[in-house]
Design an enzyme around this catalytic site. Structure first.
Site, PDB file in Angstrom:
ATOM      1  N   GLU A  83       0.872  -1.246  -0.061  1.00 31.56           N
ATOM      2  CA  GLU A  83      -0.053  -0.097  -0.186  1.00 31.56           C
ATOM      3  C   GLU A  83       1.004   1.473  -0.077  1.00 31.56           C
ATOM      4  OE1 GLU A  83      -3.538   2.200   2.698  1.00 31.56           O
ATOM      5  OE2 GLU A  83      -2.749   0.374   3.108  1.00 31.56           O
ATOM      6  N   ASP A  84       1.981   1.318   0.830  1.00 32.99           N
ATOM      7  CA  ASP A  84       2.669   2.534   0.870  1.00 32.99           C
ATOM      8  C   ASP A  84       3.877   2.678   0.166  1.00 32.99           C
ATOM      9  OD1 ASP A  84       0.731   3.274   2.739  1.00 32.99           O
ATOM     10  OD2 ASP A  84       1.771   2.659   4.676  1.00 32.99           O
TER      11      ASP A  84
END
Length: 738
Positions: A83-84
């Site tokens: 996600e990051d």
């Protein structure tokens, strides 16, 4: 488990992991994951100003405290890299393996739901459904997510107030119940208290204050009781650990609100736990305690003999001390205590030297946690269809709030919500068991199907092939699962019935056209039929044919409108009657039956006793030999194949003061005063009763009542039947037809 782990580092995680993992290859997986996360998240910070890596270290550390396997701990370090950090699942699989990548991807999918659609309940419910479906596929996903949410809650102070409340509400509704059902009470209790703090700070501080001002007194009382019990158990040469147990604040608040109790009425504020070696020791200790202290009746719970569905085992008893103070005492083994604190995570703690297989572990969890197997199957059934909010409501009520534990005759424990009935139990066992249920035996005694079940009940369901669910069950079943199964069955049945009725309507119209010498293919064209819909107040072909099938639309009238001419009659008697019937303004005298033949002043007529029509019923006359015309309900099966001898008759609207005799048949679950209750309803609507008979099937406990009553018209009759259906235990009410 520590509540604040801000100061720990990667080395602390590795040290914790080394306490139960010694295989160097396994340790390298965890270390590689820590270094990979450190590299990929470099330069990222949280709202608190801390490096983002601190959060990942804490998640991995909590997983290590739960003694999770190396791949699960590694997934704790890696759960945000997709996600990051822009890392793909394929890259992660190449760097580690598919198993770790699958866990991280599933956690990522859950994580991306956090801040979307918060103002749309259906959208939010759909998000939560994804969480449960992921959990049903691999329980390690939810373990990582629980630890992630726990650390987020510990650091929620850095979020804006609106976010605090939203995240806390979601945690209380979704994640705390999951932790509870998985038996991880350490996480569940901490999550609940943190949510309580952010959602209702005033009440939180109020209860914390009440607990604090009683702390000295409470600690002294508990310490004194511990000393007394310890002396007694030492004298009997038992091995044990004993300590005081504090109630967490949200639990106290819940009891005060839901059970309407004052703070000083909550019995288990003074709580003691005794941990010993064996199950036998547990029962020995219970015996010594009951011999010395007076137990409070009804407060003994044996969760060792009958574990909760989350595998929780313990003996609970509530006793009165010598000074009159009340104590709750829990007695369990070391293994039971570990499972009570960490639930599924404790039972499946990583064990070296075994051939670990994630699918085998998942299967073991489903076998051990009966509710989880049902939940997994339900999630699979509902994953591609159905309302997300309905799905969430079912899980919230049927799974998360289940606190009644009952058993099958073979000893399988099934958990149900309060107020659940044998029908709820039957559907939890299997859909087909629910559909064909005709009776229930609870603790060896036949009981009504709406009986409220209690913890410890042993239930046996009686089934019979060909039996179908009753719509009346919806009035008393408690689980959404049972309600949904019953509704789905009834809807499917109604659809099938409607389809059959449409076929029947088409047959009736074809037969009528054929009888009158017309070609059905010519006149049953849908476009031609559309031209006469307005004459019968219907708008679709389906409604039109359904109306013909149920006799609300007369196929004779339809034929006349389609062909624009009277039909040819089949025999001399009908020809004569129809010739007379075509005369206009023929006067008639009142008849004894209240029925007339249009255009004929007098004719011998009587009401057929096979179907007993009443004023307002669609009717037909049947020309008999020597007995005149017998008047039947239009749908009477006895005239279904005698079209050649049928004539049109109608009710005499000028003769409405009379009453009509008719028969109703009532099927009900047998009970005391059933007939009395039915007769009371009938008398309330002023319908004289001419005959009454009753039969009881003692094997199935089913009663059949046959009553001949006198009513004014079909509306009067329908009102009576509708109110009889509301009588307790009545299953079905029909009109008689022989």
């Amino acid at each position: 488990m520590k509540e604040k782990n801000k100061d720990i580092g990667i080395n602390d995680v590795l040290l914790e992991v080394r306490t139960y993992i010694h295989n160097e290859d396994s340790l390298k997986i965890v270390e590689h994951a820590a270094n990979y996360a450190s590299e990929k998240h470099a330069g990222q910070f949280r709202r608190s100003g801390e490096p983002y890596l601190i959060h990942l270290i804490n998640v991995a550390y909590i997983l290590a405290q739960l003694r999770c396997g190396p791949k699960t701990v590694a997934a704790g370090f890696l759960h945000d890299v997709i996600e990051d950090c822009g890392i793909t699942k394929e890259e992660l699989a190449n760097e580690f393996d598919e198993e770790i990548a699958d866990i991280v991807e599933a956690v990522t999918k859950i994580g991306t739901l956090r801040y979307k659609g918060k103002d749309d309940p259906e959208y939010q419910a759909a998000n939560h459904r994804k969480i449960f479906i992921a959990m049903a596929k691999d329980v390690r996903v939810i373990l990582v997510k629980l630890c992630d949410r726990l650390h987020n809650m510990r650091t929620l102070e850095y979020q804006p107030e609106a976010s605090q409340k939203r995240i806390a509400a979601e945690t209380l509704d979704v994640y705390a119940p999951i932790a509870h059902r998985l038996g991880i009470s350490a996480i569940k209790n901490e999550l609940e208290d943190l949510c309580f703090y952010y959602l209702n700070r005033e009440e939180y501080h109020h209860i914390a204050h009440l607990v604090e001002i009683k702390k000295v007194e409470r600690d002294a009382a508990v310490s004194h009781m511990i000393d007394e019990i310890s002396d007694m158990l030492h004298q009997n040469h038992l091995q044990f650990r004993i300590f005081g147990r504090s109630k967490h604040l949200y639990s106290i608040y819940n009891k005060m609100v839901k059970k309407h109790k004052r703070f000083d009425q909550i019995l288990d504020l003074l709580a003691i736990r005794i941990v010993t070696q064996t199950e036998l020791n547990c029962y020995e200790i219970l015996g010594y305690i009951h011999a010395k202290y007076k137990p409070i009746p009804g407060r003994l719970k044996d969760y060792i003999a009958m574990p909760k569905p989350n595998m929780y085992q313990s003996l609970h008893t509530t006793i009165i001390g010598d000074d009159g103070k009340i104590f709750e005492v829990q007695i369990r083994t070391e293994e039971m205590d570990s499972i009570a604190e960490n639930g599924v995570a404790a039972h499946w703690r990583y064990k070296e030297g075994t051939n670990y297989n994630a699918k085998v572990e998942q299967k073991e969890i489903e076998d051990k946690l009966g509710w989880f197997k049902n939940f997994a199957l339900y999630s699979e059934e509902e994953s591609a269809s159905g309302s997300a909010s309905e799905y969430m409501a079912t899980l919230q009520h049927d799974v998360f709030e289940a606190n009644v534990y009952v058993m099958t005759p073979m000893g399988r424990v099934i958990d149900l919500p309060s107020g659940a009935t044998p029908i709820d139990f039957a559907y939890r066992v299997h859909t087909d068991v629910g559909h064909t249920c005709v009776g229930a035996v609870v603790n060896g005694v036949m009981v009504p199907l709406n009986t409220e079940l209690k913890t410890g009940d042993v239930i046996e369901i009686k089934t019979r092939k060909g039996t179908e669910p009753s719509e009346d069950w919806l009035q008393f079943v408690k689980t959404n699962q049972a309600k949904n199964k019953i509704r789905n069955f009834l809807q499917k049945k109604e659809t099938e019935k409607r389809s059959e009725m449409i076929d029947l309507g088409e047959k009736y119209l074809r037969d009528e056209l054929t009888r009158r010498g017309f070609d059905p293919k010519e006149y049953m064209d849908k476009k031609k039929l559309e031209n006469i819909y307005h004459d019968f107040q219907v708008g679709t072909y389906v409604d039109f044919m359904y109306g013909i099938a149920v006799k609300s639309i007369n196929p004779t009238v339809v034929t006349e409108k389609l062909t624009r001419q009277k039909a040819r009659v089949a025999n001399f008697e009908e020809q004569a009657i129809n010739r007379i019937a075509n005369r206009e303004n023929v006067k008639h005298t009142p008849t004894k039956t209240g029925i007339i033949v249009p255009g004929i002043d007098s004719m011998k007529m009587s009401i057929a006793q096979c179907c007993m029509p009443v004023y307002g019923d669609p009717i037909k006359g049947f020309i008999t030999k020597g007995e005149g015309v017998k008047v039947h309900r239009a749908m009477c099966p006895n005239i279904a194949h005698t079209n050649a001898r049928l004539i049109d008759v109608k009710w005499d609207d000028d003769n409405t003061d009379r009453t009509y005799e008719t028969e109703i048949i009532i099927t009900a679950r047998d009970r005391q005063f059933l007939a009395t209750d039915v007769l009371t309803v009938i008398s309330q609507f002023k319908a004289p009763i001419d005959k009454l008979s009753a039969d009881v099937n003692h094997e199935l406990l089913i009663s059949t009542l046959r009553l001949t009553i006198r009513v004014r018209d079909v509306e009067h009759l329908n009102t009576i039947m509708a109110n009889i259906r509301k009588v307790d235990s009545v299953v079905e009410v029909d009109r008689g037809c022989h």
